[in-house]
Design an enzyme around this catalytic site. Structure first.
Site, PDB file in Angstrom:
ATOM      1  N   LYS A  91      -7.396  -0.602  -7.022  1.00  0.00           N
ATOM      2  CA  LYS A  91      -8.210  -1.683  -6.442  1.00  0.00           C
ATOM      3  C   LYS A  91      -8.267  -2.907  -7.366  1.00  0.00           C
ATOM      4  O   LYS A  91      -7.633  -2.928  -8.397  1.00  0.00           O
ATOM      5  CB  LYS A  91      -9.609  -1.144  -6.108  1.00  0.00           C
ATOM      6  CG  LYS A  91      -9.566   0.061  -5.133  1.00  0.00           C
ATOM      7  CD  LYS A  91      -9.209  -0.331  -3.708  1.00  0.00           C
ATOM      8  CE  LYS A  91      -8.707   0.804  -2.840  1.00  0.00           C
ATOM      9  NZ  LYS A  91      -9.689   1.762  -2.372  1.00  0.00           N
TER      10      LYS A  91
HETATM   11  C1  LIG Z   1     -10.000   2.998  -1.395  1.00  0.00           C
HETATM   12  C2  LIG Z   1     -10.786   2.902  -0.159  1.00  0.00           C
HETATM   13  C3  LIG Z   1     -11.925   3.685   0.058  1.00  0.00           C
HETATM   14  C4  LIG Z   1     -12.336   4.783  -0.857  1.00  0.00           C
HETATM   15  O1  LIG Z   1     -12.542   4.343  -2.157  1.00  0.00           O
HETATM   16  P1  LIG Z   1     -12.702   5.419  -3.319  1.00  0.00           P
HETATM   17  O2  LIG Z   1     -13.345   4.619  -4.425  1.00  0.00           O
HETATM   18  O3  LIG Z   1     -11.327   5.887  -3.688  1.00  0.00           O
HETATM   19  O4  LIG Z   1     -13.566   6.506  -2.846  1.00  0.00           O
HETATM   20  C5  LIG Z   1     -12.662   3.470   1.198  1.00  0.00           C
HETATM   21  N1  LIG Z   1     -12.296   2.557   2.112  1.00  0.00           N
HETATM   22  C6  LIG Z   1     -11.202   1.806   1.960  1.00  0.00           C
HETATM   23  C7  LIG Z   1     -10.852   0.793   2.982  1.00  0.00           C
HETATM   24  C8  LIG Z   1     -10.398   1.962   0.820  1.00  0.00           C
HETATM   25  O5  LIG Z   1      -9.295   1.244   0.680  1.00  0.00           O
END
Ligand SMILES: *Cc1c(COP(=O)(O)O)cnc(C)c1O
Length: 394
Positions: free
Chosen positions: A194
């Site tokens: 991210k």
């Molecule tokens: C990555 C992601 C999540 C989950 O995030 P985590 O921190 O890995 O639990 C949820 N929604 C979307 C759209 C994502 O891209």
């Protein structure tokens, strides 16, 4: 697939990993400091990271948690969503969004996306509202702001909670306001791929103090506030369990990374925007679909750069493109196969991909290209060369 006559754009030992994190000395030193201090779990660095993130977003309250998945789940619980309720979300998202709804006992309801923005279409949301609808969960896909005016108007007129999935949207703004502050809760991800990372990590933003307090309690077994302080030198305090909570707290080691990552959030956004524009220039003349420009008076987080590979126009299908570009030494992603493509949801909710035709089409054509701040200009040139080559061999 034809065999390339030339060697690949990048040899195996130089494979460009998709979403590789940018880790700098500052966060390494901060983690080492945590390790040496002996305070690894939830503590002062988590509190600092919450304050920094709150300040960056201009939010009233923040609760750091172990992941965005945990953030979404807790936001659902704190919204009062449970058995018998329905929550409307998008079929063009990561499974975690939908699972967070399911784990409260509520039923997820999908509303198809606008094929231009890849975001949930407010007109489709309106069609799905029933007397059981309790909440809407918009996902700011790739960092593009959802149509929050229309979504908030629907929520207001039907008395619905709004939980924004901001996993892609740390830097996103809509009509001068920050994504994640429109609804009752904004949920963020600091997963390794991210825009700001802590390895695993998440954050809930909310304007409501009671909501924030409840989330903090739920995130740590349901123990009364600041239970972690009992290990410090500020005097013994018995904790009390006030509801059956979860183990979703963030560690100081995670926050140590996040504090320094967050300082570079704007610089890294600038860099991704540069790469985004370079891809746009390079791909405009190719037979692939490229992302639409951001809507006026919004700020796109440029988290993902997604191209569309349609067999009719490109001469090869997306699922042939994927191994071909990997063979050129370029790592790519798929965000996402639409939710109803997965067997569990088909079996449980009798969903069929065809019922959400825009999300289905996107999910079967989309490819995410590397767009991280770690990419050099040469890396970007390699991605462009690889895409161009794969399509010319088609
Ligand atoms: C990555 C992601 C999540 C989950 O995030 P985590 O921190 O890995 O639990 C949820 N929604 C979307 C759209 C994502 O891209």
């Amino acid at each position: 697939m034809s065999t390339p006559v030339r060697p690949p754009v990048r040899s195996k030992d130089r494979f460009l990993v998709f979403g590789a994190p940018q880790i700098e000395q500052a966060e390494i030193d901060e983690v080492v400091h945590s390790m040496k201090s002996g305070w690894l779990g939830t503590g002062p660095k988590v509190a600092r990271f919450e304050d920094d993130f709150k300040l960056y977003k201009g939010a009233a309250h923040a609760a750091a948690v172990y992941s965005c998945t945990a953030a979404l789940h807790l936001a659902m619980v704190a919204s009062g969503v449970g058995e018998g309720d329905e929550v409307i979300t998008t079929p063009m998202t990561f499974c975690a969004s939908v699972n967070a709804i399911i784990h409260t006992g509520a039923t997820p309801v999908l509303a198809d996306v606008d094929p231009r923005t890849l975001n949930i279409d407010p007109a489709r949301v309106a069609e799905k509202i029933t007397p059981r609808t309790k909440a809407i969960m918009p996902v700011h896909f790739a960092g593009r702001a959802c149509e929050m005016d229309a979504i908030m108007a629907l929520a207001k007129s039907h008395d619905l909670m709004v939980i924004e999935d901001c996993a892609h949207a740390i830097e996103t703004q809509y009509h001068g306001r920050e994504a994640g502050l429109f609804g009752d809760f904004g949920c963020f991800s600091f997963y390794v791929t991210k825009n700001v990372i802590t390895g695993e990590g998440g954050m809930v933003l909310t304007k409501d103090e009671a909501h924030a307090a409840r989330i903090k309690v739920l995130a740590l077994h349901g123990m009364s506030k600041d239970a972690w302080k009992r290990f410090s030198d500020s005097g013994w305090v018995h904790y009390q369990v006030i509801e059956a909570g979860f183990k979703y707290n963030m560690m100081d080691i995670q926050a140590a990374i996040g504090i320094h990552q967050l300082r570079r959030v704007e610089k890294n956004w600038e860099r991704r925007r540069e790469i985004w524009n370079r891809y746009n220039e390079a791909f405009r003349s190719l037979p692939i679909g490229i992302p639409k420009d951001p809507e006026p008076n919004t700020r796109h987080a440029h988290h993902l750069y997604t191209i569309m590979v349609d067999e009719k126009h490109c001469g090869l299908a997306r699922d042939a493109f994927l191994p071909a570009i990997q063979a050129q030494g370029i790592g790519v992603g798929v965000h996402y196969l639409s939710i109803p493509e997965h067997p569990f949801y088909q079996k449980t909710f009798a969903w069929k991909p065809e019922q959400y035709p825009h999300a289905m089409k996107v999910g079967r054509e989309t490819v995410s290209l590397p767009i991280g701040p770690k990419l050099t200009d040469d890396d970007v040139a390699d991605v462009i060369e690889a895409v161009t080559r794969v399509l010319s061999h088609a």
